[in-house]
Design a protein around this motif. Structure first.
Motif, mmCIF file in Angstrom:
data_model
loop_
_atom_site.group_PDB
_atom_site.id
_atom_site.type_symbol
_atom_site.label_atom_id
_atom_site.label_comp_id
_atom_site.label_asym_id
_atom_site.label_seq_id
_atom_site.Cartn_x
_atom_site.Cartn_y
_atom_site.Cartn_z
ATOM 1 N N GLU A 251 -15.991 153.988 -77.812
ATOM 2 C CA GLU A 251 -16.339 152.690 -78.383
ATOM 3 C C GLU A 251 -17.107 151.846 -77.360
ATOM 4 N N LYS A 252 -16.645 151.884 -76.109
ATOM 5 C CA LYS A 252 -17.315 151.128 -75.045
ATOM 6 C C LYS A 252 -18.710 151.704 -74.768
ATOM 7 N N TYR A 253 -18.805 153.042 -74.789
ATOM 8 C CA TYR A 253 -20.095 153.690 -74.540
ATOM 9 C C TYR A 253 -21.126 153.295 -75.596
ATOM 10 N N ASN A 254 -20.737 153.332 -76.861
ATOM 11 C CA ASN A 254 -21.679 153.001 -77.935
ATOM 12 C C ASN A 254 -22.243 151.597 -77.777
ATOM 13 N N ALA A 255 -21.383 150.648 -77.399
ATOM 14 C CA ALA A 255 -21.840 149.274 -77.201
ATOM 15 C C ALA A 255 -22.766 149.179 -75.984
ATOM 16 N N LEU A 256 -22.387 149.862 -74.891
ATOM 17 C CA LEU A 256 -23.205 149.836 -73.677
ATOM 18 C C LEU A 256 -24.561 150.493 -73.894
ATOM 19 N N TYR A 257 -24.590 151.572 -74.668
ATOM 20 C CA TYR A 257 -25.844 152.302 -74.882
ATOM 21 C C TYR A 257 -26.865 151.419 -75.602
ATOM 22 N N LEU A 258 -26.402 150.714 -76.633
ATOM 23 C CA LEU A 258 -27.308 149.809 -77.352
ATOM 24 C C LEU A 258 -27.828 148.722 -76.418
ATOM 25 N N GLU A 259 -26.936 148.193 -75.590
ATOM 26 C CA GLU A 259 -27.327 147.161 -74.627
ATOM 27 C C GLU A 259 -28.331 147.720 -73.618
ATOM 28 N N VAL B 77 -30.454 150.275 -74.036
ATOM 29 C CA VAL B 77 -31.751 150.509 -74.694
ATOM 30 C C VAL B 77 -32.509 149.190 -74.853
ATOM 31 N N GLU B 78 -31.808 148.174 -75.325
ATOM 32 C CA GLU B 78 -32.444 146.872 -75.501
ATOM 33 C C GLU B 78 -32.896 146.288 -74.169
ATOM 34 N N GLY B 79 -32.171 146.609 -73.091
ATOM 35 C CA GLY B 79 -32.528 146.097 -71.769
ATOM 36 C C GLY B 79 -33.597 146.908 -71.061
ATOM 37 N N GLY B 80 -34.075 147.985 -71.679
ATOM 38 C CA GLY B 80 -35.163 148.779 -71.110
ATOM 39 C C GLY B 80 -34.743 149.745 -70.021
ATOM 40 N N LEU B 81 -33.509 150.228 -70.057
ATOM 41 C CA LEU B 81 -33.049 151.194 -69.061
ATOM 42 C C LEU B 81 -33.889 152.466 -69.162
ATOM 43 N N ASP B 82 -34.191 153.077 -68.024
ATOM 44 C CA ASP B 82 -35.095 154.222 -68.000
ATOM 45 C C ASP B 82 -34.541 155.407 -68.790
ATOM 46 N N ASN B 83 -35.453 156.203 -69.332
ATOM 47 C CA ASN B 83 -35.088 157.329 -70.194
ATOM 48 C C ASN B 83 -34.267 158.384 -69.464
ATOM 49 N N ALA C 190 -19.833 159.153 -68.856
ATOM 50 C CA ALA C 190 -20.944 158.605 -69.639
ATOM 51 C C ALA C 190 -20.986 157.082 -69.515
ATOM 52 N N VAL C 191 -19.818 156.460 -69.611
ATOM 53 C CA VAL C 191 -19.733 154.999 -69.470
ATOM 54 C C VAL C 191 -20.129 154.578 -68.057
ATOM 55 N N LYS C 192 -19.628 155.296 -67.060
ATOM 56 C CA LYS C 192 -19.915 154.958 -65.660
ATOM 57 C C LYS C 192 -21.408 155.061 -65.365
ATOM 58 N N THR C 193 -22.059 156.087 -65.920
ATOM 59 C CA THR C 193 -23.494 156.267 -65.690
ATOM 60 C C THR C 193 -24.283 155.049 -66.163
ATOM 61 N N LEU C 194 -23.949 154.553 -67.357
ATOM 62 C CA LEU C 194 -24.644 153.367 -67.881
ATOM 63 C C LEU C 194 -24.305 152.109 -67.099
ATOM 64 N N LYS C 195 -23.013 151.929 -66.806
ATOM 65 C CA LYS C 195 -22.581 150.709 -66.111
ATOM 66 C C LYS C 195 -23.200 150.630 -64.724
ATOM 67 N N ASP C 196 -23.216 151.745 -63.991
ATOM 68 C CA ASP C 196 -23.778 151.741 -62.644
ATOM 69 C C ASP C 196 -25.266 151.413 -62.663
ATOM 70 N N ALA C 197 -25.976 152.020 -63.622
ATOM 71 C CA ALA C 197 -27.424 151.793 -63.698
ATOM 72 C C ALA C 197 -27.736 150.366 -64.126
ATOM 73 N N MET C 198 -26.955 149.835 -65.029
ATOM 74 C CA MET C 198 -27.213 148.478 -65.526
ATOM 75 C C MET C 198 -26.833 147.419 -64.488
ATOM 76 N N ALA C 199 -25.961 147.801 -63.543
ATOM 77 C CA ALA C 199 -25.557 146.846 -62.508
ATOM 78 C C ALA C 199 -26.558 146.761 -61.367
ATOM 79 N N GLU C 200 -27.489 147.731 -61.294
ATOM 80 C CA GLU C 200 -28.482 147.722 -60.220
ATOM 81 C C GLU C 200 -29.443 146.559 -60.398
ATOM 82 N N PRO C 201 -29.845 145.914 -59.303
ATOM 83 C CA PRO C 201 -30.776 144.771 -59.400
ATOM 84 C C PRO C 201 -32.164 145.210 -59.855
#
Length: 350
Positions: A274-282, A284-290, A339-350
Protein backbone atom coordinates in the motif's frame (compact mmCIF):
# COMPACT_ATOMS: atom_id res chain seq x y z
CA UNK A 1 26.25 -25.24 -19.63
CA UNK A 2 25.21 -21.57 -19.84
CA UNK A 3 21.93 -20.83 -18.06
CA UNK A 4 19.49 -18.18 -19.32
CA UNK A 5 18.71 -15.18 -17.11
CA UNK A 6 15.26 -16.64 -16.35
CA UNK A 7 16.80 -19.98 -15.30
CA UNK A 8 19.24 -18.19 -12.98
CA UNK A 9 16.38 -16.20 -11.41
CA UNK A 10 14.34 -19.36 -10.85
CA UNK A 11 17.36 -21.16 -9.37
CA UNK A 12 18.02 -18.20 -7.07
CA UNK A 13 14.44 -18.32 -5.79
CA UNK A 14 14.62 -22.04 -5.16
CA UNK A 15 17.88 -21.68 -3.25
CA UNK A 16 16.52 -18.73 -1.28
CA UNK A 17 13.40 -20.67 -0.27
CA UNK A 18 15.50 -23.70 0.70
CA UNK A 19 17.82 -21.51 2.75
CA UNK A 20 14.86 -19.91 4.54
CA UNK A 21 13.50 -23.32 5.48
CA UNK A 22 16.93 -24.48 6.64
CA UNK A 23 17.33 -21.42 8.88
CA UNK A 24 13.79 -21.86 10.21
CA UNK A 25 14.27 -25.53 11.08
CA UNK A 26 17.64 -24.74 12.71
CA UNK A 27 16.02 -22.12 14.93
CA UNK A 28 13.21 -24.52 15.82
CA UNK A 29 15.71 -27.19 16.80
CA UNK A 30 17.61 -24.82 19.09
CA UNK A 31 14.98 -22.59 20.73
CA UNK A 32 11.61 -23.25 19.10
CA UNK A 33 9.93 -20.91 16.57
CA UNK A 34 11.25 -17.30 16.74
CA UNK A 35 9.08 -14.52 18.17
CA UNK A 36 7.24 -12.05 15.97
CA UNK A 37 6.91 -9.72 18.93
CA UNK A 38 7.59 -9.76 22.65
CA UNK A 39 4.08 -8.40 23.27
CA UNK A 40 1.62 -11.13 24.32
CA UNK A 41 -2.16 -10.94 24.04
CA UNK A 42 -2.25 -9.88 27.68
CA UNK A 43 -0.35 -6.73 26.69
CA UNK A 44 -3.18 -5.34 24.59
CA UNK A 45 -6.10 -3.22 25.72
CA UNK A 46 -9.51 -3.36 24.04
CA UNK A 47 -12.49 -1.04 24.48
CA UNK A 48 -15.98 -2.56 24.21
CA UNK A 49 -18.75 -0.10 23.35
CA UNK A 50 -22.27 -1.11 24.34
CA UNK A 51 -25.23 0.04 26.43
CA UNK A 52 -26.54 -3.48 27.05
CA UNK A 53 -25.69 -7.13 26.38
CA UNK A 54 -26.42 -8.14 22.79
CA UNK A 55 -29.09 -10.85 22.79
CA UNK A 56 -28.69 -11.05 26.55
CA UNK A 57 -25.11 -12.33 26.57
CA UNK A 58 -21.68 -10.77 27.28
CA UNK A 59 -20.09 -13.03 24.64
CA UNK A 60 -17.44 -10.50 23.59
CA UNK A 61 -16.23 -10.06 27.17
CA UNK A 62 -16.29 -13.82 27.74
CA UNK A 63 -14.21 -14.40 24.59
CA UNK A 64 -11.59 -11.78 25.45
CA UNK A 65 -11.37 -13.09 29.01
CA UNK A 66 -10.84 -16.63 27.69
CA UNK A 67 -8.07 -15.33 25.40
CA UNK A 68 -6.45 -13.30 28.18
CA UNK A 69 -7.01 -9.95 26.44
CA UNK A 70 -7.65 -7.03 28.86
CA UNK A 71 -10.64 -4.80 28.11
CA UNK A 72 -12.77 -1.90 29.32
CA UNK A 73 -16.51 -1.45 28.75
CA UNK A 74 -17.99 1.95 27.97
CA UNK A 75 -21.48 3.18 27.03
CA UNK A 76 -22.22 5.46 24.08
CA UNK A 77 -22.92 8.27 26.55
CA UNK A 78 -19.61 7.77 28.37
CA UNK A 79 -17.79 7.83 25.05
CA UNK A 80 -18.89 11.46 24.57
CA UNK A 81 -16.45 12.60 27.25
CA UNK A 82 -13.49 10.99 25.45
CA UNK A 83 -11.49 12.62 22.66
CA UNK A 84 -10.06 10.73 19.71
CA UNK A 85 -6.61 11.22 21.25
CA UNK A 86 -7.82 9.66 24.52
CA UNK A 87 -8.83 6.59 22.55
CA UNK A 88 -5.62 6.51 20.50
CA UNK A 89 -3.47 6.74 23.62
CA UNK A 90 -5.35 4.03 25.53
CA UNK A 91 -6.73 1.32 23.25
CA UNK A 92 -5.31 -1.00 20.59
CA UNK A 93 -8.76 -1.95 19.32
CA UNK A 94 -12.38 -0.84 19.81
CA UNK A 95 -15.28 -3.29 19.49
CA UNK A 96 -18.82 -2.03 18.89
CA UNK A 97 -21.31 -4.66 20.04
CA UNK A 98 -24.41 -5.71 18.05
CA UNK A 99 -28.12 -5.47 18.94
CA UNK A 100 -28.45 -2.21 20.87
CA UNK A 101 -31.35 0.11 21.56
CA UNK A 102 -31.83 3.21 19.42
CA UNK A 103 -30.15 5.62 21.85
CA UNK A 104 -26.88 3.77 21.38
CA UNK A 105 -26.91 4.07 17.57
CA UNK A 106 -27.96 7.72 17.69
CA UNK A 107 -25.12 8.60 20.06
CA UNK A 108 -22.51 6.49 18.27
CA UNK A 109 -23.53 7.98 14.93
CA UNK A 110 -22.86 11.50 16.19
CA UNK A 111 -19.36 10.41 17.27
CA UNK A 112 -18.37 8.60 14.08
CA UNK A 113 -15.83 11.28 13.14
CA UNK A 114 -14.03 10.60 16.42
CA UNK A 115 -13.94 6.86 15.72
CA UNK A 116 -12.74 7.41 12.16
CA UNK A 117 -9.89 9.58 13.43
CA UNK A 118 -8.98 6.79 15.85
CA UNK A 119 -8.75 4.32 12.95
CA UNK A 120 -6.86 6.64 10.62
CA UNK A 121 -4.18 7.01 13.29
CA UNK A 122 -3.33 3.31 12.82
CA UNK A 123 -5.77 1.49 15.08
CA UNK A 124 -8.46 -1.16 14.60
CA UNK A 125 -12.23 -0.72 14.86
CA UNK A 126 -14.27 -3.94 15.00
CA UNK A 127 -17.97 -3.25 14.33
CA UNK A 128 -20.60 -5.89 15.02
CA UNK A 129 -23.26 -4.24 12.87
CA UNK A 130 -26.08 -6.79 13.25
CA UNK A 131 -28.96 -4.57 14.31
CA UNK A 132 -32.66 -5.43 13.71
CA UNK A 133 -32.30 -7.56 16.85
CA UNK A 134 -33.94 -7.83 20.26
CA UNK A 135 -32.88 -4.27 21.19
CA UNK A 136 -34.81 -2.82 18.24
CA UNK A 137 -32.15 -0.23 17.37
CA UNK A 138 -30.93 0.64 13.86
CA UNK A 139 -27.80 2.28 12.51
CA UNK A 140 -28.69 5.89 11.66
CA UNK A 141 -25.42 6.81 9.93
CA UNK A 142 -23.05 5.09 7.50
CA UNK A 143 -20.16 3.12 8.98
CA UNK A 144 -16.59 4.47 8.61
CA UNK A 145 -15.64 5.12 4.99
CA UNK A 146 -19.30 5.44 3.92
CA UNK A 147 -20.05 1.70 4.17
CA UNK A 148 -23.70 0.76 4.87
CA UNK A 149 -25.43 -2.43 6.02
CA UNK A 150 -28.56 -3.69 4.25
CA UNK A 151 -31.13 -5.75 6.10
CA UNK A 152 -31.03 -9.41 5.01
CA UNK A 153 -31.51 -12.42 7.26
CA UNK A 154 -29.58 -15.60 6.54
CA UNK A 155 -29.29 -18.80 8.57
CA UNK A 156 -26.05 -19.76 6.79
CA UNK A 157 -22.93 -17.69 6.11
CA UNK A 158 -19.98 -18.96 4.11
CA UNK A 159 -16.35 -18.41 5.19
CA UNK A 160 -14.42 -17.84 1.95
CA UNK A 161 -10.94 -18.58 3.31
CA UNK A 162 -11.58 -22.18 4.34
CA UNK A 163 -14.85 -23.03 2.53
CA UNK A 164 -16.81 -23.68 5.73
CA UNK A 165 -20.31 -22.61 6.70
CA UNK A 166 -21.45 -20.94 9.91
CA UNK A 167 -25.02 -21.86 10.81
CA UNK A 168 -27.37 -20.30 13.36
CA UNK A 169 -31.02 -19.40 13.81
CA UNK A 170 -29.97 -16.21 12.04
CA UNK A 171 -26.28 -16.43 11.19
CA UNK A 172 -26.37 -12.86 9.91
CA UNK A 173 -28.78 -9.92 9.81
CA UNK A 174 -27.33 -8.08 6.84
CA UNK A 175 -24.70 -7.50 4.19
CA UNK A 176 -22.59 -4.48 3.23
CA UNK A 177 -22.68 -2.04 0.33
CA UNK A 178 -20.48 0.91 -0.59
CA UNK A 179 -17.30 -1.00 0.22
CA UNK A 180 -13.93 0.56 -0.71
CA UNK A 181 -11.79 -1.03 -3.41
CA UNK A 182 -9.32 -2.35 -0.81
CA UNK A 183 -11.99 -4.34 1.04
CA UNK A 184 -11.22 -7.99 1.79
CA UNK A 185 -14.37 -10.11 2.02
CA UNK A 186 -14.25 -12.74 4.77
CA UNK A 187 -17.82 -14.15 4.78
CA UNK A 188 -20.82 -13.94 2.47
CA UNK A 189 -24.42 -14.82 3.11
CA UNK A 190 -25.61 -18.24 1.92
CA UNK A 191 -29.36 -18.26 2.69
CA UNK A 192 -30.03 -21.36 0.58
CA UNK A 193 -26.72 -23.05 1.44
CA UNK A 194 -24.98 -21.68 -1.66
CA UNK A 195 -22.62 -18.69 -1.19
CA UNK A 196 -24.02 -15.41 -2.55
CA UNK A 197 -20.94 -13.34 -3.39
CA UNK A 198 -23.09 -10.25 -3.91
CA UNK A 199 -23.88 -10.20 -0.17
CA UNK A 200 -20.64 -9.80 1.82
CA UNK A 201 -21.45 -10.19 5.52
CA UNK A 202 -17.97 -9.81 7.06
CA UNK A 203 -15.39 -7.45 5.58
CA UNK A 204 -12.00 -5.96 6.46
CA UNK A 205 -10.85 -2.71 4.84
CA UNK A 206 -8.21 -0.01 5.27
CA UNK A 207 -8.99 3.51 6.47
CA UNK A 208 -5.99 5.81 6.73
CA UNK A 209 -3.27 3.88 8.55
CA UNK A 210 -5.76 1.61 10.35
CA UNK A 211 -8.30 -1.10 9.67
CA UNK A 212 -12.07 -1.44 9.97
CA UNK A 213 -13.60 -4.88 10.51
CA UNK A 214 -17.37 -4.94 9.96
CA UNK A 215 -19.67 -7.92 10.31
CA UNK A 216 -23.39 -8.51 10.01
CA UNK A 217 -22.97 -11.89 11.71
CA UNK A 218 -24.86 -12.46 14.96
CA UNK A 219 -21.54 -12.90 16.77
CA UNK A 220 -22.79 -12.52 20.35
CA UNK A 221 -25.88 -14.71 19.99
CA UNK A 222 -24.16 -17.45 18.01
CA UNK A 223 -20.89 -17.60 19.99
CA UNK A 224 -22.91 -18.02 23.20
CA UNK A 225 -25.46 -20.51 21.87
CA UNK A 226 -24.31 -22.25 18.68
CA UNK A 227 -21.18 -24.16 19.65
CA UNK A 228 -17.43 -24.33 19.18
CA UNK A 229 -17.30 -23.46 15.46
CA UNK A 230 -18.57 -19.96 16.18
CA UNK A 231 -16.29 -19.51 19.20
CA UNK A 232 -13.24 -20.61 17.19
CA UNK A 233 -14.15 -18.32 14.28
CA UNK A 234 -14.54 -15.29 16.52
CA UNK A 235 -11.31 -15.94 18.42
CA UNK A 236 -9.43 -16.14 15.14
CA UNK A 237 -10.99 -12.86 13.99
CA UNK A 238 -9.98 -11.14 17.25
CA UNK A 239 -6.42 -12.43 16.91
CA UNK A 240 -6.16 -11.30 13.29
CA UNK A 241 -7.67 -7.88 14.05
CA UNK A 242 -5.28 -7.30 16.95
CA UNK A 243 -2.51 -8.24 14.53
CA UNK A 244 -3.16 -5.02 12.63
CA UNK A 245 -2.10 -2.97 15.63
CA UNK A 246 1.65 -2.68 16.25
CA UNK A 247 3.37 -4.91 17.18
CA UNK A 248 1.60 -8.14 16.24
CA UNK A 249 0.23 -10.17 19.18
CA UNK A 250 1.73 -13.51 20.18
CA UNK A 251 0.73 -16.07 22.74
CA UNK A 252 4.26 -16.49 24.10
CA UNK A 253 7.57 -14.71 23.65
CA UNK A 254 9.29 -18.10 23.19
CA UNK A 255 6.85 -20.10 21.09
CA UNK A 256 4.88 -18.65 18.18
CA UNK A 257 2.48 -20.55 15.96
CA UNK A 258 3.25 -20.62 12.26
CA UNK A 259 -0.12 -18.88 11.81
CA UNK A 260 1.18 -15.82 13.64
CA UNK A 261 4.49 -15.82 11.75
CA UNK A 262 2.66 -16.09 8.45
CA UNK A 263 0.23 -13.38 9.46
CA UNK A 264 3.07 -11.08 10.53
CA UNK A 265 4.68 -11.31 7.08
CA UNK A 266 1.29 -11.09 5.38
CA UNK A 267 0.58 -7.90 7.29
CA UNK A 268 4.02 -6.49 6.51
CA UNK A 269 3.68 -7.27 2.81
CA UNK A 270 0.21 -5.75 2.38
CA UNK A 271 1.09 -2.63 4.40
CA UNK A 272 4.31 -2.10 2.42
CA UNK A 273 2.52 -2.70 -0.89
CA UNK A 274 0.00 0.00 0.00
CA UNK A 275 2.86 2.37 0.87
CA UNK A 276 4.72 1.46 -2.33
CA UNK A 277 1.74 2.21 -4.57
CA UNK A 278 1.35 5.67 -3.05
CA UNK A 279 5.10 6.39 -3.26
CA UNK A 280 5.32 5.21 -6.88
CA UNK A 281 2.63 7.64 -8.02
CA UNK A 282 4.38 10.43 -6.12
CA UNK A 283 7.73 9.47 -7.67
CA UNK A 284 6.33 9.47 -11.23
CA UNK A 285 4.66 12.84 -10.72
CA UNK A 286 7.91 14.19 -9.25
CA UNK A 287 9.93 13.13 -12.31
CA UNK A 288 12.05 10.41 -10.72
CA UNK A 289 14.41 8.85 -13.27
CA UNK A 290 13.29 5.75 -15.18
CA UNK A 291 16.24 3.65 -14.01
CA UNK A 292 15.22 4.00 -10.36
CA UNK A 293 11.56 3.45 -11.18
CA UNK A 294 12.41 0.24 -13.05
CA UNK A 295 14.58 -0.98 -10.17
CA UNK A 296 11.75 -0.38 -7.68
CA UNK A 297 9.29 -2.09 -10.02
CA UNK A 298 11.62 -5.07 -10.21
CA UNK A 299 11.56 -5.52 -6.43
CA UNK A 300 7.80 -4.98 -6.45
CA UNK A 301 7.26 -7.60 -9.15
CA UNK A 302 9.46 -10.13 -7.37
CA UNK A 303 7.52 -9.56 -4.14
CA UNK A 304 4.27 -10.14 -6.03
CA UNK A 305 5.64 -13.40 -7.46
CA UNK A 306 6.48 -14.68 -3.99
CA UNK A 307 3.06 -13.67 -2.72
CA UNK A 308 1.39 -15.45 -5.65
CA UNK A 309 3.40 -18.55 -4.85
CA UNK A 310 2.24 -18.36 -1.21
CA UNK A 311 -1.33 -18.31 -2.57
CA UNK A 312 -0.97 -21.66 -4.33
CA UNK A 313 -3.07 -23.33 -1.60
CA UNK A 314 -5.82 -20.71 -1.88
CA UNK A 315 -6.35 -17.34 -0.14
CA UNK A 316 -3.41 -16.60 2.16
CA UNK A 317 -5.61 -15.70 5.14
CA UNK A 318 -7.23 -19.11 4.91
CA UNK A 319 -3.90 -20.96 5.00
CA UNK A 320 -1.92 -19.14 7.67
CA UNK A 321 -1.35 -22.37 9.57
CA UNK A 322 0.61 -23.90 6.70
CA UNK A 323 4.39 -23.97 7.26
CA UNK A 324 4.91 -24.28 3.50
CA UNK A 325 3.89 -20.69 2.77
CA UNK A 326 6.24 -19.11 5.33
CA UNK A 327 9.37 -18.78 3.11
CA UNK A 328 7.34 -17.15 0.33
CA UNK A 329 5.53 -14.76 2.68
CA UNK A 330 8.83 -13.74 4.24
CA UNK A 331 10.44 -13.10 0.86
CA UNK A 332 7.38 -11.17 -0.35
CA UNK A 333 7.64 -8.85 2.65
CA UNK A 334 11.41 -8.40 2.34
CA UNK A 335 11.32 -7.59 -1.39
CA UNK A 336 8.38 -5.23 -0.93
CA UNK A 337 10.38 -3.47 1.80
CA UNK A 338 13.26 -3.07 -0.65
CA UNK A 339 10.92 -1.64 -3.27
CA UNK A 340 9.73 1.00 -0.81
CA UNK A 341 13.29 1.76 0.33
CA UNK A 342 14.48 2.22 -3.26
CA UNK A 343 11.85 4.91 -3.89
CA UNK A 344 12.23 6.61 -0.51
CA UNK A 345 16.02 6.83 -0.77
CA UNK A 346 15.90 8.25 -4.29
CA UNK A 347 13.18 10.75 -3.47
CA UNK A 348 15.11 11.95 -0.41
CA UNK A 349 18.16 12.88 -2.49
CA UNK A 350 18.58 16.64 -3.08
Amino acid sequence: MVRTIRERVVMKKILSAALSLLVLFSLMAMIGPPSVSAKPLTGYNVLILKNSDAWGTPAVEDTLTDMGVPYDVMTSTELQSKTSQDLIDTYDMIVIVSDQRQQFYDEIGSQMDKLEEYVRAGNVLEIHAANWGWGGGLWTTPLPGGVEIRKSYSSHDYVLANSTTLTSSYASHGYFVGLPANAEIITVQAPLGTPDNTKPSTVLYSLGSGKVFVTGLTIEYSVARMGSDWAAFYKEMVTLNLGYSTPAPVVSSRRVSFMMLNFYYYRRYTALLEKYNALYLEAVEGGLDNETLMMAQGYNSTAAEYYTNASRYGPVLGNLRKLQILPDMREAALHQKQAVKTLKDAMAEP
